[in-house]
Write a protein that holds these residues in place. Sequence first.
Motif, PDB file in Angstrom:
ATOM      1  N   GLU A 115       0.811  -1.212   0.000  1.00 27.57           N
ATOM      2  CA  GLU A 115       0.000   0.000   0.000  1.00 27.57           C
ATOM      3  C   GLU A 115       0.845   1.263   0.000  1.00 27.57           C
ATOM      4  O   GLU A 115       0.412   2.318  -0.476  1.00 27.57           O
ATOM      5  CB  GLU A 115      -0.935   0.001   1.215  1.00 27.57           C
ATOM      6  N   ALA A 116       2.037   1.197   0.520  1.00 27.67           N
ATOM      7  CA  ALA A 116       2.901   2.380   0.565  1.00 27.67           C
ATOM      8  C   ALA A 116       3.379   2.784  -0.823  1.00 27.67           C
ATOM      9  O   ALA A 116       3.706   3.953  -1.055  1.00 27.67           O
ATOM     10  CB  ALA A 116       4.095   2.113   1.475  1.00 27.67           C
ATOM     11  N   ASN A 117       3.409   1.854  -1.746  1.00 24.28           N
ATOM     12  CA  ASN A 117       3.889   2.141  -3.099  1.00 24.28           C
ATOM     13  C   ASN A 117       2.788   2.623  -4.044  1.00 24.28           C
ATOM     14  O   ASN A 117       3.060   2.908  -5.203  1.00 24.28           O
ATOM     15  CB  ASN A 117       4.546   0.906  -3.694  1.00 24.28           C
ATOM     16  N   VAL A 118       1.534   2.684  -3.559  1.00 19.89           N
ATOM     17  CA  VAL A 118       0.424   3.107  -4.409  1.00 19.89           C
ATOM     18  C   VAL A 118       0.156   4.583  -4.150  1.00 19.89           C
ATOM     19  O   VAL A 118      -0.279   4.964  -3.064  1.00 19.89           O
ATOM     20  CB  VAL A 118      -0.851   2.281  -4.121  1.00 19.89           C
ATOM     21  N   PRO A 119       0.388   5.446  -5.125  1.00 14.51           N
ATOM     22  CA  PRO A 119       0.159   6.878  -4.906  1.00 14.51           C
ATOM     23  C   PRO A 119      -1.333   7.202  -4.973  1.00 14.51           C
ATOM     24  O   PRO A 119      -2.083   6.607  -5.725  1.00 14.51           O
ATOM     25  CB  PRO A 119       0.905   7.547  -6.053  1.00 14.51           C
ATOM     26  N   PHE A 120      -1.764   8.167  -4.153  1.00 12.34           N
ATOM     27  CA  PHE A 120      -3.152   8.608  -4.152  1.00 12.34           C
ATOM     28  C   PHE A 120      -3.343   9.627  -5.264  1.00 12.34           C
ATOM     29  O   PHE A 120      -2.597  10.600  -5.375  1.00 12.34           O
ATOM     30  CB  PHE A 120      -3.515   9.237  -2.804  1.00 12.34           C
ATOM     31  N   GLN A 121      -4.340   9.407  -6.103  1.00 12.77           N
ATOM     32  CA  GLN A 121      -4.651  10.341  -7.174  1.00 12.77           C
ATOM     33  C   GLN A 121      -6.053  10.879  -6.949  1.00 12.77           C
ATOM     34  O   GLN A 121      -7.028  10.133  -6.984  1.00 12.77           O
ATOM     35  CB  GLN A 121      -4.576   9.646  -8.532  1.00 12.77           C
TER      36      GLN A 121
END
Length: 120
Positions: A16-22
Motif C-alpha cells: 500500500e505504501a507504493n500506491v500513490p493517491f490520485q
Amino acid sequence: MRMASVLLRTRKPQNEANVPFQEVLPLKLKNHVSGKTDKTSDVACLQEMAVMFSCLKTNDFNESLCAKEVGNFQRCYKVYLDKKTAKKETSSKGVLVAGKDLNYKQLNKVLKKYPTSAQN
C-alpha cells in the motif's frame, strides 16, 4: 508438472505504501444532496401476511376460518399506514428530529445552515 507450477503460482499482494493517491474529484462535500435514492421499497407486515396466507391455504381460502389471522394482518397494516403518514407529515413540515434518519429535503436544510467553504 510444469503446467501445474504455472497454475499454482499466486500473485503477491501489492504494497500500500507504493500506491500513490490520485485525487480524481475534489474531496469536499457538496451543499446539497439529490432525492433520487430516497425512495425505498417498504415491505409491511410480512410475518403477519405469511401466517395469514398459510392459514388460508390450509383452509382452502375460507376467510371465516382464519378471522384471527386476517384481523392481525389488517391491524398491523393500519399501524404501518399510520406511522407512514405521520412520518410524511413531519418530513413535509421540515421538522428536524435529532438522531433519526433524515430525508433529502431535511438534509439539504441542514447543509444550507452549514455550507462548505468555496476553496479553489
